[in-house]
Design an enzyme around this catalytic site. Structure first.
Site, PDB file in Angstrom:
ATOM      1  N   HIS A  92     -20.659   5.510   9.361  1.00  0.00           N
ATOM      2  CA  HIS A  92     -21.279   6.630  10.314  1.00  0.00           C
ATOM      3  C   HIS A  92     -22.077   7.629   9.589  1.00  0.00           C
ATOM      4  CE1 HIS A  92     -21.213  10.113  13.195  1.00  0.00           C
ATOM      5  NE2 HIS A  92     -20.764   9.318  14.081  1.00  0.00           N
ATOM      6  N   GLN A  99     -12.147   6.662  13.613  1.00  0.00           N
ATOM      7  CA  GLN A  99     -11.712   5.572  14.581  1.00  0.00           C
ATOM      8  C   GLN A  99     -10.180   4.857  14.317  1.00  0.00           C
ATOM      9  OE1 GLN A  99     -13.785   4.785  17.155  1.00  0.00           O
ATOM     10  NE2 GLN A  99     -15.473   5.984  16.333  1.00  0.00           N
TER      11      GLN A  99
END
Ligand code: 7TS
Length: 407
Positions: free
Chosen positions: A123, A203
């Site tokens: 990310h 996550q």
């Protein structure tokens, strides 16, 4: 507790919404999870009856709010099995946790010629802070490539590790593809090289049981909002030695012991890293989200989500128009794909008109998109309240989109 998705769903008021005349099917859990009424009520109760600033004053409310805040830290310590409470620092979220460590490394560790290893599928939050660290320290960034399935190439990682490697920073689960990275093995390899490891758990925190001592990672960070808690709160776990070694991230109230114009003495852990008024209600709300998940049970959550994932993958495989982007063997309930030659944003709009919420775009992972030669994908990501029938609706919606565009 026996898992019953209908009972879980009843805890989430937002799932009663109708969107464009259809019941909301919320399949964007990788972006943020919805909040159970237990968390919402906890926030409301805090503001109604418990609100005061913490760690200051001597009156009842401030002492009570301080106790609640520190209780929240304790429950997080237990949730991730940290050795000490002071190893759990509250932040605004994953992004701030990574910035805190990258900033500390820039000022206390990195020298020109040093190297930082990240992966190709991070990310942006686990790329840009390290690029900034390189810019200010003269270190350079080394990238672990991934294969066509979206799995990291561990042989290449081993080649990259060398005496100049000062930190490895890797996502536990890739948000854009869903791949679960083999972080335990990667941490062992880094430690054999004498290198600390930061794990971006943004996550994973919602889909795995996390034990930072078992993982032996040096830093682990996550956001409250992805684990059914409030926004504006997150945690960076760090081993005591590292947190002692790194300088404070921000200066201000609470992070000091004494201040004079000649010299300021910093506070001890964890307060050294918690400058200013913290997101108190949000920390307590995060504790309530954790307690909610613990009541449901991690085993139940994992089983339900893996059934949803398997069901969705099986159904999607039968659709000739679906082209998976990445197909990792070890995968969280996150699926990235393209539909025929229809732009993901168009697919997202068509699904939205049927009440189905998915994310489309780059998922803050432009290098991942570049690796697969795409500008954007459609991403469906599942959580504890999703159902098989919502997956059926997703498939029907995708078929409708194909029909519409082939007309
Ligand atoms: N790292 C990963 C792996 C993420 O998935 C995210 C957010 C972040 C860091 C940043 O977290 P934040 O809470 O500090 O913003 N991921 C996503 C996503 O996939 N869609 O929206 C946000």
């Amino acid at each position: 507790m026996i898992f019953n998705v209908d009972i879980v769903r009843a805890d989430f008021p937002i799932l009663e919404l109708n969107v464009h005349g259809y019941p909301l099917a919320y399949l964007d859990n990788a972006a943020t999870a919805q909040k159970p009424s237990q968390v919402i009520k906890c926030l409301q109760n805090y503001y109604e009856y418990q609100n005061a600033n913490i760690h200051r004053g001597t009156y009842y409310l401030t002492e009570f709010a301080t106790e609640l805040f520190e209780e929240a830290r304790k429950s997080i310590q237990q949730f991730i099995n940290a050795k000490h409470q002071h190893e759990c620092i509250f932040t605004r979220g994953t992004t701030e946790g990574i910035n805190l460590v990258a900033n500390g490394f820039t000022r206390a560790v990195l020298k020109p010629g040093d190297e930082i290893i990240i992966s190709q599928t991070e990310h942006h939050a686990n790329i840009v802070p390290w690029q900034m660290a390189c810019e200010y320290s003269g270190a350079s960034l080394k990238i672990i490539p991934c294969n066509n399935a979206g799995e990291l190439e561990i042989d290449r990682y081993i080649e990259l590790l060398n005496p100049k490697t000062k930190i490895v920073a890797i996502a536990h689960i890739c948000n854009a593809l869903g791949a679960i990275n083999p972080i335990k093995e990667m941490i062992t390899l880094a430690h054999q090289n004498g290198t600390p490891v930061l794990i971006d758990g943004a996550q994973a925190i919602a889909h795995q049981s996390i034990d930072v001592q078992d993982l032996d990672c040096d830093f682990y960070c996550f956001s409250g909002h992805k684990v059914y808690g409030p926004t504006g709160i997150g945690v960076i776990y760090g081993k005591t030695d590292w947190l002692e070694r790194l300088p404070p991230y921000q200066g201000g109230g609470e992070m000091i012991q004494t201040v004079t114009f000649l010299k300021t003495i910093y506070n001890h852990l964890p307060y050294k890293f918690e400058a200013g008024t913290m997101p108190i209600a949000q920390a307590i709300g995060l504790q309530s989200a954790i307690e909610y998940l613990q009541k449901i049970g991690t085993a139940n959550i994992l089983q339900h989500e893996s059934m949803l994932l398997r069901y969705a993958l099986e159904k999607m495989k039968d659709e000739a128009t679906i082209n998976f982007i990445g197909y990792p063997k070890e995968r969280a309930p996150i699926i990235s794909f393209l539909l025929a030659d229809i732009h993901p944003h168009d697919v997202g709009t068509i699904l939205d008109h049927k009440g189905i919420a998915v994310r489309t775009g780059q998922h803050c992972a432009q290098p991942t998109m570049d690796r697969f030669g795409v500008n954007a994908t459609i991403r469906a990501s599942f959580g504890i309240y999703n159902t098989f029938s919502e997956i059926d609706r997703l498939i029907d919606g995708l078929r409708d989109a194909v029909k519409l565009f082939k007309r």
